[in-house]
Design a protein around this motif. Structure first.
Motif, PDB file in Angstrom:
ATOM      1  N   GLU A 222       0.828  -1.199   0.000  1.00  0.00           N
ATOM      2  CA  GLU A 222       0.000   0.000   0.000  1.00  0.00           C
ATOM      3  C   GLU A 222       0.867   1.256   0.000  1.00  0.00           C
ATOM      4  O   GLU A 222       0.547   2.237  -0.678  1.00  0.00           O
ATOM      5  CB  GLU A 222      -0.914   0.001   1.227  1.00  0.00           C
ATOM      6  N   LYS A 223       1.973   1.229   0.705  1.00  0.00           N
ATOM      7  CA  LYS A 223       2.870   2.383   0.757  1.00  0.00           C
ATOM      8  C   LYS A 223       3.447   2.684  -0.622  1.00  0.00           C
ATOM      9  O   LYS A 223       3.520   3.849  -1.049  1.00  0.00           O
ATOM     10  CB  LYS A 223       3.997   2.124   1.761  1.00  0.00           C
ATOM     11  N   GLU A 224       3.867   1.636  -1.319  1.00  0.00           N
ATOM     12  CA  GLU A 224       4.430   1.812  -2.668  1.00  0.00           C
ATOM     13  C   GLU A 224       3.359   2.327  -3.636  1.00  0.00           C
ATOM     14  O   GLU A 224       3.640   3.197  -4.473  1.00  0.00           O
ATOM     15  CB  GLU A 224       4.995   0.480  -3.161  1.00  0.00           C
ATOM     16  N   ILE A 225       2.161   1.809  -3.507  1.00  0.00           N
ATOM     17  CA  ILE A 225       1.066   2.242  -4.383  1.00  0.00           C
ATOM     18  C   ILE A 225       0.729   3.707  -4.147  1.00  0.00           C
ATOM     19  O   ILE A 225       0.539   4.480  -5.093  1.00  0.00           O
ATOM     20  CB  ILE A 225      -0.180   1.363  -4.158  1.00  0.00           C
ATOM     21  N   GLN A 226       0.656   4.105  -2.889  1.00  0.00           N
ATOM     22  CA  GLN A 226       0.353   5.499  -2.556  1.00  0.00           C
ATOM     23  C   GLN A 226       1.397   6.441  -3.138  1.00  0.00           C
ATOM     24  O   GLN A 226       1.066   7.535  -3.623  1.00  0.00           O
ATOM     25  CB  GLN A 226       0.277   5.677  -1.034  1.00  0.00           C
ATOM     26  N   LYS A 227       2.639   6.025  -3.121  1.00  0.00           N
ATOM     27  CA  LYS A 227       3.728   6.851  -3.675  1.00  0.00           C
ATOM     28  C   LYS A 227       3.539   7.040  -5.183  1.00  0.00           C
ATOM     29  O   LYS A 227       3.676   8.156  -5.707  1.00  0.00           O
ATOM     30  CB  LYS A 227       5.077   6.198  -3.385  1.00  0.00           C
ATOM     31  N   ILE A 228       3.215   5.955  -5.881  1.00  0.00           N
ATOM     32  CA  ILE A 228       3.002   6.037  -7.325  1.00  0.00           C
ATOM     33  C   ILE A 228       1.758   6.867  -7.635  1.00  0.00           C
ATOM     34  O   ILE A 228       1.749   7.674  -8.579  1.00  0.00           O
ATOM     35  CB  ILE A 228       2.877   4.628  -7.938  1.00  0.00           C
ATOM     36  N   MET A 229       0.708   6.689  -6.860  1.00  0.00           N
ATOM     37  CA  MET A 229      -0.525   7.446  -7.072  1.00  0.00           C
ATOM     38  C   MET A 229      -0.284   8.950  -6.973  1.00  0.00           C
ATOM     39  O   MET A 229      -0.796   9.725  -7.785  1.00  0.00           O
ATOM     40  CB  MET A 229      -1.583   7.016  -6.053  1.00  0.00           C
ATOM     41  N   LYS A 230       0.504   9.362  -5.992  1.00  0.00           N
ATOM     42  CA  LYS A 230       0.822  10.785  -5.837  1.00  0.00           C
ATOM     43  C   LYS A 230       1.617  11.300  -7.025  1.00  0.00           C
ATOM     44  O   LYS A 230       1.396  12.412  -7.513  1.00  0.00           O
ATOM     45  CB  LYS A 230       1.593  11.005  -4.541  1.00  0.00           C
TER      46      LYS A 230
END
Length: 223
Positions: free
Chosen positions: A193-201
């Protein structure tokens, strides 16, 4: 006998009712449903010549100007599905991000510079098809196929995209994918989830048209 005489009157009443019901459900201000007489009146010597006006997408690296039926009512007079156009300016080292048009094939004519056009076919098809197109050349992109136009040079490029549909639709690949539920993205990518949130931003901040940083360094473009 009385019943037989009344039958035609019932048919007339029913016809009037149906016509009235139809009229109440049809918004005559909707440009997709302009009556023929009004269509002809709209398509006159002042309206068949037009230009791109409003900018619908713009960043420091390029912009997009549309010509849809809401911009030019004369487009509503065309037969079948109508037509639409985009005028796309792609700055040095910029890209018109990967996207697709769900309701129309795209026919793009390059009017300035050089662009790498590329697209990926459906599942089971070829993974990537692409090539450089220069001023005066035309590129065909099939309906629904994910594609992009990238300027890998140090000078501005521009093209006109035409569609045989008054509403071709645009679905930008990256931003659309990251609108899905987190569980679907996590299961698809295998990321935390942390990696996904970074890409989403990063995707949300990288508005279209966007810049290729490596190309920018080569061309001496500050960003």
């Amino acid at each position: 006998m009385t019943t037989m005489k009344a039958f035609p009157l019932l048919l007339v009443a029913l016809s009037i009712f149906l016509c009235t019901a139809r009229a109440t459900t049809l918004d005559m201000n909707d440009l997709d449903f302009i009556p023929e007489v009004r269509q002809r009146a709209a398509f006159d010597s002042n309206d068949f010549i037009f230009k791109f006006q409003s900018v619908t997408e713009e960043t420091p690296f390029g912009n997009l100007r549309t010509m849809f039926v809401n911009d030019n009512p004369a487009l509503a007079t065309l037969p079948g599905e109508g037509a639409a156009q985009n005028l796309v300016t792609v700055g040095p080292c910029a890209i018109n991000q990967p996207h697709n048009h769900p309701r129309a094939t795209e026919i793009s004519h390059i009017t300035e510079g050089e662009l790498l056009f590329g697209f990926a076919e459906e599942n089971g098809g070829r993974p990537f098809i692409g090539g450089n197109a220069t001023k005066g050349q035309t590129v065909i992109v099939p309906q629904g196929v994910i594609h992009f136009a990238q300027n890998l040079g140090c000078k501005q490029a521009q093209f006109i995209a035409s569609f045989p549909n008054r509403d071709p639709g645009t679905q930008t690949t990256a931003s659309t994918f990251f609108r899905l539920p987190l569980s679907a993205i996590r299961a698809t990518t295998g990321l935390s989830e942390k990696e996904i949130q970074k890409i989403m931003k990063s995707v949300a901040a990288n508005l279209n048209p966007s810049l290729d940083s490596e190309c920018a360094k080569r061309c001496g473009i500050k960003h």
